[in-house]
Design a protein around this motif. Structure first.
Motif, PDB file in Angstrom:
ATOM      1  N   ALA A 111      49.213  91.608  57.704  1.00 19.15           N
ATOM      2  CA  ALA A 111      49.874  90.539  58.450  1.00 19.15           C
ATOM      3  C   ALA A 111      50.364  89.446  57.520  1.00 19.15           C
ATOM      4  O   ALA A 111      49.693  89.126  56.529  1.00 19.15           O
ATOM      5  CB  ALA A 111      48.898  89.935  59.467  1.00 19.15           C
ATOM      6  N   PRO A 112      51.516  88.851  57.818  1.00 17.11           N
ATOM      7  CA  PRO A 112      51.944  87.672  57.076  1.00 17.11           C
ATOM      8  C   PRO A 112      50.929  86.555  57.313  1.00 17.11           C
ATOM      9  O   PRO A 112      50.383  86.422  58.415  1.00 17.11           O
ATOM     10  CB  PRO A 112      53.297  87.322  57.704  1.00 17.11           C
ATOM     11  CG  PRO A 112      53.728  88.540  58.452  1.00 17.11           C
ATOM     12  CD  PRO A 112      52.470  89.213  58.879  1.00 17.11           C
ATOM     13  N   ILE A 113      50.680  85.743  56.282  1.00 19.27           N
ATOM     14  CA  ILE A 113      49.756  84.624  56.411  1.00 19.27           C
ATOM     15  C   ILE A 113      50.542  83.343  56.139  1.00 19.27           C
ATOM     16  O   ILE A 113      51.016  83.120  55.023  1.00 19.27           O
ATOM     17  CB  ILE A 113      48.577  84.736  55.429  1.00 19.27           C
ATOM     18  CG1 ILE A 113      47.886  86.106  55.577  1.00 19.27           C
ATOM     19  CG2 ILE A 113      47.567  83.608  55.665  1.00 19.27           C
ATOM     20  CD1 ILE A 113      46.899  86.404  54.459  1.00 19.27           C
ATOM     21  N   LEU A 114      50.698  82.514  57.160  1.00 26.80           N
ATOM     22  CA  LEU A 114      51.436  81.269  57.034  1.00 26.80           C
ATOM     23  C   LEU A 114      50.471  80.130  56.728  1.00 26.80           C
ATOM     24  O   LEU A 114      49.310  80.157  57.133  1.00 26.80           O
ATOM     25  CB  LEU A 114      52.196  80.953  58.328  1.00 26.80           C
ATOM     26  CG  LEU A 114      53.022  82.068  58.963  1.00 26.80           C
ATOM     27  CD1 LEU A 114      53.840  81.511  60.129  1.00 26.80           C
ATOM     28  CD2 LEU A 114      53.920  82.743  57.951  1.00 26.80           C
ATOM     29  N   TYR A 115      50.978  79.120  56.020  1.00 26.65           N
ATOM     30  CA  TYR A 115      50.174  77.918  55.804  1.00 26.65           C
ATOM     31  C   TYR A 115      50.702  76.807  56.695  1.00 26.65           C
ATOM     32  O   TYR A 115      51.923  76.605  56.819  1.00 26.65           O
ATOM     33  CB  TYR A 115      50.215  77.452  54.340  1.00 26.65           C
ATOM     34  CG  TYR A 115      49.516  76.118  54.177  1.00 26.65           C
ATOM     35  CD1 TYR A 115      48.126  76.039  54.229  1.00 26.65           C
ATOM     36  CD2 TYR A 115      50.249  74.935  54.047  1.00 26.65           C
ATOM     37  CE1 TYR A 115      47.479  74.818  54.141  1.00 26.65           C
ATOM     38  CE2 TYR A 115      49.603  73.711  53.956  1.00 26.65           C
ATOM     39  CZ  TYR A 115      48.220  73.661  54.008  1.00 26.65           C
ATOM     40  OH  TYR A 115      47.578  72.445  53.945  1.00 26.65           O
ATOM     41  N   GLY A 116      49.790  76.049  57.297  1.00 21.85           N
ATOM     42  CA  GLY A 116      50.165  74.888  58.096  1.00 21.85           C
ATOM     43  C   GLY A 116      49.236  73.732  57.796  1.00 21.85           C
ATOM     44  O   GLY A 116      48.053  73.928  57.540  1.00 21.85           O
ATOM     45  N   GLY A 117      49.745  72.530  57.861  1.00 20.68           N
ATOM     46  CA  GLY A 117      48.928  71.364  57.592  1.00 20.68           C
ATOM     47  C   GLY A 117      49.709  70.332  56.813  1.00 20.68           C
ATOM     48  O   GLY A 117      49.664  70.298  55.582  1.00 20.68           O
ATOM     49  N   SER A 118      50.467  69.497  57.546  1.00 17.41           N
ATOM     50  CA  SER A 118      51.280  68.438  56.917  1.00 17.41           C
ATOM     51  C   SER A 118      52.256  68.990  55.886  1.00 17.41           C
ATOM     52  O   SER A 118      52.450  68.406  54.814  1.00 17.41           O
ATOM     53  CB  SER A 118      50.377  67.373  56.287  1.00 17.41           C
ATOM     54  OG  SER A 118      49.585  66.731  57.269  1.00 17.41           O
ATOM     55  N   VAL A 119      52.895  70.123  56.205  1.00 14.33           N
ATOM     56  CA  VAL A 119      53.938  70.674  55.329  1.00 14.33           C
ATOM     57  C   VAL A 119      55.199  69.835  55.471  1.00 14.33           C
ATOM     58  O   VAL A 119      55.640  69.534  56.582  1.00 14.33           O
ATOM     59  CB  VAL A 119      54.249  72.143  55.689  1.00 14.33           C
ATOM     60  CG1 VAL A 119      55.389  72.669  54.832  1.00 14.33           C
ATOM     61  CG2 VAL A 119      53.015  72.996  55.526  1.00 14.33           C
ATOM     62  N   LYS A 120      55.770  69.445  54.332  1.00 13.02           N
ATOM     63  CA  LYS A 120      56.969  68.616  54.311  1.00 13.02           C
ATOM     64  C   LYS A 120      57.926  69.155  53.242  1.00 13.02           C
ATOM     65  O   LYS A 120      57.522  69.952  52.390  1.00 13.02           O
ATOM     66  CB  LYS A 120      56.611  67.156  54.018  1.00 13.02           C
ATOM     67  CG  LYS A 120      55.743  66.511  55.090  1.00 13.02           C
ATOM     68  CD  LYS A 120      55.384  65.086  54.711  1.00 13.02           C
ATOM     69  CE  LYS A 120      54.625  64.394  55.853  1.00 13.02           C
ATOM     70  NZ  LYS A 120      53.348  65.083  56.170  1.00 13.02           N
ATOM     71  N   PRO A 121      59.189  68.698  53.259  1.00 13.87           N
ATOM     72  CA  PRO A 121      60.135  69.176  52.247  1.00 13.87           C
ATOM     73  C   PRO A 121      59.662  68.960  50.812  1.00 13.87           C
ATOM     74  O   PRO A 121      59.958  69.766  49.932  1.00 13.87           O
ATOM     75  CB  PRO A 121      61.404  68.362  52.542  1.00 13.87           C
ATOM     76  CG  PRO A 121      61.323  68.073  54.002  1.00 13.87           C
ATOM     77  CD  PRO A 121      59.861  67.843  54.272  1.00 13.87           C
ATOM     78  N   ASP A 122      58.899  67.880  50.573  1.00 16.38           N
ATOM     79  CA  ASP A 122      58.521  67.586  49.195  1.00 16.38           C
ATOM     80  C   ASP A 122      57.325  68.387  48.683  1.00 16.38           C
ATOM     81  O   ASP A 122      57.043  68.360  47.482  1.00 16.38           O
ATOM     82  CB  ASP A 122      58.264  66.086  49.008  1.00 16.38           C
ATOM     83  CG  ASP A 122      57.139  65.565  49.884  1.00 16.38           C
ATOM     84  OD1 ASP A 122      56.551  66.364  50.643  1.00 16.38           O
ATOM     85  OD2 ASP A 122      56.842  64.355  49.813  1.00 16.38           O
ATOM     86  N   ASN A 123      56.618  69.097  49.561  1.00 16.35           N
ATOM     87  CA  ASN A 123      55.520  69.940  49.065  1.00 16.35           C
ATOM     88  C   ASN A 123      55.714  71.420  49.360  1.00 16.35           C
ATOM     89  O   ASN A 123      54.991  72.265  48.841  1.00 16.35           O
ATOM     90  CB  ASN A 123      54.155  69.469  49.603  1.00 16.35           C
ATOM     91  CG  ASN A 123      54.063  69.495  51.125  1.00 16.35           C
ATOM     92  OD1 ASN A 123      54.623  70.351  51.790  1.00 16.35           O
ATOM     93  ND2 ASN A 123      53.331  68.541  51.680  1.00 16.35           N
ATOM     94  N   ALA A 124      56.703  71.739  50.182  1.00 13.94           N
ATOM     95  CA  ALA A 124      56.907  73.136  50.588  1.00 13.94           C
ATOM     96  C   ALA A 124      57.242  74.046  49.406  1.00 13.94           C
ATOM     97  O   ALA A 124      56.764  75.186  49.329  1.00 13.94           O
ATOM     98  CB  ALA A 124      58.010  73.219  51.638  1.00 13.94           C
ATOM     99  N   GLY A 125      58.066  73.559  48.478  1.00 11.41           N
ATOM    100  CA  GLY A 125      58.482  74.382  47.351  1.00 11.41           C
ATOM    101  C   GLY A 125      57.330  74.852  46.500  1.00 11.41           C
ATOM    102  O   GLY A 125      57.311  76.002  46.036  1.00 11.41           O
ATOM    103  N   GLN A 126      56.337  73.997  46.303  1.00 14.57           N
ATOM    104  CA  GLN A 126      55.179  74.363  45.493  1.00 14.57           C
ATOM    105  C   GLN A 126      54.221  75.260  46.279  1.00 14.57           C
ATOM    106  O   GLN A 126      53.673  76.224  45.744  1.00 14.57           O
ATOM    107  CB  GLN A 126      54.442  73.109  45.014  1.00 14.57           C
ATOM    108  CG  GLN A 126      53.388  73.374  43.948  1.00 14.57           C
ATOM    109  CD  GLN A 126      52.802  72.095  43.387  1.00 14.57           C
ATOM    110  OE1 GLN A 126      52.842  71.047  44.029  1.00 14.57           O
ATOM    111  NE2 GLN A 126      52.253  72.166  42.181  1.00 14.57           N
ATOM    112  N   LEU A 127      54.039  74.943  47.553  1.00 11.67           N
ATOM    113  CA  LEU A 127      53.100  75.715  48.366  1.00 11.67           C
ATOM    114  C   LEU A 127      53.569  77.156  48.591  1.00 11.67           C
ATOM    115  O   LEU A 127      52.760  78.075  48.622  1.00 11.67           O
ATOM    116  CB  LEU A 127      52.885  75.016  49.717  1.00 11.67           C
ATOM    117  CG  LEU A 127      52.156  73.677  49.675  1.00 11.67           C
ATOM    118  CD1 LEU A 127      52.179  73.005  51.040  1.00 11.67           C
ATOM    119  CD2 LEU A 127      50.716  73.852  49.190  1.00 11.67           C
TER     120      LEU A 127
END
Length: 240
Positions: A197-213
């Motif tokens: 299964a795909p595993i998504l991350y959630g928890g205050s994801v924003k444009p400025d941290n999405a690229g690294q995460l």
């Protein structure tokens, strides 16, 4: 594995606001390389489904019961979601667990029922700050997966969303190292259970941290809260 970018709108956006958002987002959808899913409130579900017709945008509902109809005041029917054109059901979000008292047993029934309709359950899991500080994260997530997927069909699609409860709507974000470690653990648990299964991350994801995460191990996309309410911010997240 394809990336999935999902927006959980919680109790925001009227039908009119939903239509206006979808009209704007369709204009920038071409820049998104993964799959996009929005979870509007139940009252705005039909407006969302109508607004995205002819596009690649997928729609789901934030909660649904284990039966198609009956004397279940206030609940949502996954069968109706399917008839409207929706494809996903969000199940077991921490707010459903903590505020509305949903148990792992009920969650397992929901997952199985949603799969039986040919829809895709997006199962949410996550630990509290107290559980993380007590080094119980692995045990908590393992229990939620073992119980929540107890009746699931391994041959049918399912998505898992890891959302540390302490990082939802708080502005706190798990470090890239924490995300990589935890997603690796979740992947290991699912593999041992026989699930892919795909595993998504959630928890205050924003444009400025999405690229690294998104670069971390076993991160297949995001389940986004507040940042999914604006076209520009969500489009930036969905194009990392």
């Amino acid at each position: 594995m394809k990336k999935i970018f999902a927006g959980n709108w919680k109790l925001f956006k009227s039908p009119a606001e939903t239509r206006a958002f979808m009209s704007k987002f369709k204009e920038v959808m071409g820049s998104v390389t993964g799959e996009v899913v929005f979870f509007p409130s139940a009252i705005s579900l039909e407006a969302a489904c109508e607004a995205v017709k002819g596009s690649a945008i997928k729609i789901g509902v934030q909660n649904a019961y284990t039966q198609a109809s009956g004397a279940f005041t206030g609940e949502n029917s996954a069968q109706v979601v399917k008839e409207l054109g929706g494809q996903y059901i969000l199940i077991g979000h921490s707010e459903r667990r903590s505020i509305f008292g949903e148990t792992d047993a009920l969650i397992a029934d929901k997952v199985a029922y949603v799969q039986s309709l040919g829809l895709t359950p997006m199962l949410c899991i996550g630990e509290t700050l107290q559980e993380r500080e007590a080094t119980h994260t692995f045990r908590v997530l393992e229990t939620q997966l073992l119980l929540g997927l107890a009746k699931a069909d391994k041959a049918k699609p399912i998505v898992v969303a890891y959302e540390p409860v302490w990082a939802i709507g708080t502005g706190k974000v798990a470090t890239p190292e924490q995300v990589a470690e935890t997603h690796t653990d979740v992947h290991s648990i699912l593999t041992k259970m026989g699930f892919t299964a795909p595993i998504l991350y959630g928890g205050s994801v924003k444009p400025d941290n999405a690229g690294q995460l998104i670069k971390q191990a076993h991160v297949s996309g995001f389940l986004v809260g507040g940042a999914s309410l604006e076209v520009d911010s969500f489009q930036k997240i969905a194009t990392v």
